[in-house]
Motif scaffolding. Structure first.
Motif: not given
Ligand SMILES: Cc1cc2nc3c(=O)[nH]c(=O)nc-3n(C[C@H](O)[C@H](O)[C@H](O)COP(=O)(O)OP(=O)(O)OC[C@H]3O[C@@H](n4cnc5c(N)ncnc54)[C@H](O)[C@@H]3O)c2cc1C
Length: 205
Positions: A125-128, A133-134, A157-160
């Motif tokens: 899955q290529g979303f992040s 991220g969030s 990134i984080w593409t499992s």
């Molecule tokens: C084990 C694992 C597998 C994954 N596999 C995939 C995958 O296969 N494909 C894929 O696309 N992604 C994958 N991800 C990515 C995952 O979906 C992202 O980590 C997630 O979307 C969060 O994005 P980020 O890590 O950039 O954190 P950020 O969005 O940068 O967030 C960092 C911190 O800030 C907080 N935060 C963010 N925005 C706000 C806000 N507006 N207000 C308050 N707090 C906030 C968050 O809660 C978090 O604590 C995976 C992640 C993990 C841990």
């Protein structure tokens, strides 16, 4: 509330339990982070498919069993109880496939569903993205139509399991003029396409 199982559910549970008892490998298959471990897990997925357990929640018309939620829970419970191997095509079976079943054209279903179900095609899955991220709507990867193909530019990134996956369903921006929550396309990309560079993120463990 009546929580007892129907005769069909009991019979399914018993069938799954005996199949797993006879087929779960005695030794662990090795980590999915290595080529050998991943290949061994792919073979296991194909055995599940041959036994009819690849995607029991899918409609029968697409090779599933139309299993209701309780039957799916029974399968998951038996699978965990048997200590069966980690599933490696959950993104294909659980996300790409059901999305195609719900929204795909007949041609798209014919093209991709059989490979997902048989696990000949493992999906990631290529979303992040590094800056998305969030706040996924911040994604910057673009796809521009050029004849019969899309030219994609960007980074995910984080593409499992992305290191070994055959395909990736990616969110890409196809309309840069649209508001940021719109103009995004769910694109199926062959991981063997020219120009794709996969760089593993090595973990401490
Ligand atoms: C084990 C694992 C597998 C994954 N596999 C995939 C995958 O296969 N494909 C894929 O696309 N992604 C994958 N991800 C990515 C995952 O979906 C992202 O980590 C997630 O979307 C969060 O994005 P980020 O890590 O950039 O954190 P950020 O969005 O940068 O967030 C960092 C911190 O800030 C907080 N935060 C963010 N925005 C706000 C806000 N507006 N207000 C308050 N707090 C906030 C968050 O809660 C978090 O604590 C995976 C992640 C993990 C841990």
């Amino acid at each position: 509330m009546d929580l007892s199982l129907t005769p069909e559910q009991e019979s399914f549970r018993d069938e799954v339990r005996s199949w797993l008892a006879a087929n779960v490998p005695a030794e662990p298959l090795g980590p999915t982070s290595t080529p050998e471990g991943f290949a061994a897990h792919r073979v296991w997925e194909q055995r599940l498919f041959e036994a009819g357990y690849s995607a029991i929640s899918w409609p029968e018309a697409y090779g599933g069993r139309d299993a209701d939620l309780l039957t799916q829970a029974l399968f998951a419970e038996e699978y965990a109880r048997a200590g069966a191997p980690e599933r490696i095509n959950t993104l294909g079976l659980g996300l790409a496939g059901p999305t195609l079943i719900a929204y795909g054209t007949d041609a798209q279903k014919e093209r991709w569903l059989p490979g997902i179900l048989s696990c000949d095609d493992i999906w990631s899955q290529g979303f992040s993205e590094p800056e998305a991220g969030s706040d996924l709507a911040a994604l910057r990867t673009t796809a521009v139509a050029a004849g019969d193909v899309y030219v994609v530019n960007g980074q995910k990134i984080w593409t499992s399991l992305g290191r070994f996956a055959d395909w990736i369903f990616a969110l890409v921006r196809t309309d840069r003029q649209a508001p940021k929550h719109k103009g995004i396309t769910f694109l199926m990309i062959d991981m063997r396409s020219p120009g794709i560079e996969v760089r593993p993120i090595t973990q401490i463990n």
